[in-house]
Design a protein around this motif. Sequence first.
Motif, mmCIF file in Angstrom:
data_model
loop_
_atom_site.group_PDB
_atom_site.id
_atom_site.type_symbol
_atom_site.label_atom_id
_atom_site.label_comp_id
_atom_site.label_asym_id
_atom_site.label_seq_id
_atom_site.Cartn_x
_atom_site.Cartn_y
_atom_site.Cartn_z
ATOM 1 N N MET A 1 0.907 -0.610 -0.013
ATOM 2 C CA MET A 1 0.311 -0.087 0.061
ATOM 3 C C MET A 1 1.011 1.640 -0.291
ATOM 4 O O MET A 1 2.095 1.113 0.689
ATOM 5 N N ASP A 2 0.237 1.753 -0.440
ATOM 6 C CA ASP A 2 1.066 3.473 -0.998
ATOM 7 C C ASP A 2 0.984 4.529 0.633
ATOM 8 O O ASP A 2 -0.522 4.048 1.002
ATOM 9 N N LEU A 3 1.608 5.685 1.214
ATOM 10 C CA LEU A 3 1.498 6.233 2.132
ATOM 11 C C LEU A 3 0.473 7.395 1.367
ATOM 12 O O LEU A 3 -1.224 7.374 2.626
ATOM 13 N N PHE A 4 0.049 7.647 0.801
ATOM 14 C CA PHE A 4 -1.154 8.412 0.063
ATOM 15 C C PHE A 4 -1.423 8.223 -1.136
ATOM 16 O O PHE A 4 -0.970 7.070 -1.449
ATOM 17 N N THR A 5 -2.277 8.754 -1.842
ATOM 18 C CA THR A 5 -2.238 8.179 -3.420
ATOM 19 C C THR A 5 -1.536 8.560 -4.434
ATOM 20 O O THR A 5 -0.444 9.029 -4.280
ATOM 21 N N PRO A 6 -1.565 7.715 -5.203
ATOM 22 C CA PRO A 6 -0.192 7.293 -6.643
ATOM 23 C C PRO A 6 0.718 8.352 -6.537
ATOM 24 O O PRO A 6 2.003 9.324 -7.055
ATOM 25 N N SER A 7 -0.514 10.041 -6.728
ATOM 26 C CA SER A 7 0.248 10.938 -7.359
ATOM 27 C C SER A 7 0.956 11.603 -6.614
ATOM 28 O O SER A 7 1.716 12.078 -6.728
ATOM 29 N N LEU A 176 -2.260 -3.923 11.455
ATOM 30 C CA LEU A 176 -2.510 -2.831 11.702
ATOM 31 C C LEU A 176 -1.666 -2.120 10.411
ATOM 32 O O LEU A 176 -2.326 -0.402 11.449
ATOM 33 N N LEU A 177 -0.996 -2.415 9.487
ATOM 34 C CA LEU A 177 -0.717 -1.185 8.889
ATOM 35 C C LEU A 177 -1.826 -0.392 8.404
ATOM 36 O O LEU A 177 -2.256 -1.010 7.109
ATOM 37 N N ASP A 178 -1.684 0.356 8.219
ATOM 38 C CA ASP A 178 -2.046 1.801 7.375
ATOM 39 C C ASP A 178 -1.756 2.992 6.195
ATOM 40 O O ASP A 178 -0.845 3.175 7.723
#
Length: 221
Positions: A1-7, A176-178
Amino acid sequence: MDLFTPSVQHWLDLAGIFVFAISGALLAVRKNFDVIGMAVLAEATALGGGLIRDVLIGAVPPAALTDLGYLLTPLVATALVCFLHPQVERINRAVMVFDAAGLGLFCVTGTVKAHAYGLGPVASVAMGLATAAGGGVLRDVLANEVPSLLRWDREIYAVPALVGATAVALLIHTGLLDAVTSALSAALAFGLRLLALRYNLRAPRAWHRRSGSTDQGAAEA
């Protein structure tokens, strides 16, 4: 997963690459390299960690070679340092702060990507550390210096990245990763690196060292 949106993630990656490239180009100036040498050190510093990770986990071709922005950003940093290196040197402290932010971001994203390719927790942590610090090691080796990662006379660098990567691996293991916990892990590594810079924190050396010789790197500095 990314920390934020791909952009957003992409632009954060470019920002981290840019700051890492600045440190590589500045070292080239101090070593009196020409512009080609500056570009090589900038590229190695900025992209080396990600290249090492991607090759080792089988993510080929590496992201650094498939995204033109990743390749061009260090060249922009090289041009900036080539023409404005006295001014860049004067804000070196600010560059180090942004470098710490890149360290936090890359140790997290490197660990997450390694896990996504099937690696276990320990191997994922190693890849997170390699992503964050591998470029700096390549930079120093190319510049014929003992890597800062191995020198006692430099503030801790690997430890914050290791802590951040370990936090991510534990979060993955516990489910718990998000985005929030990933960002907190990056902030943890970032904060530890800032504390190291502020208080000159160093890793311990061997217990009851008998040698009275000074560190070679410190003597040369």
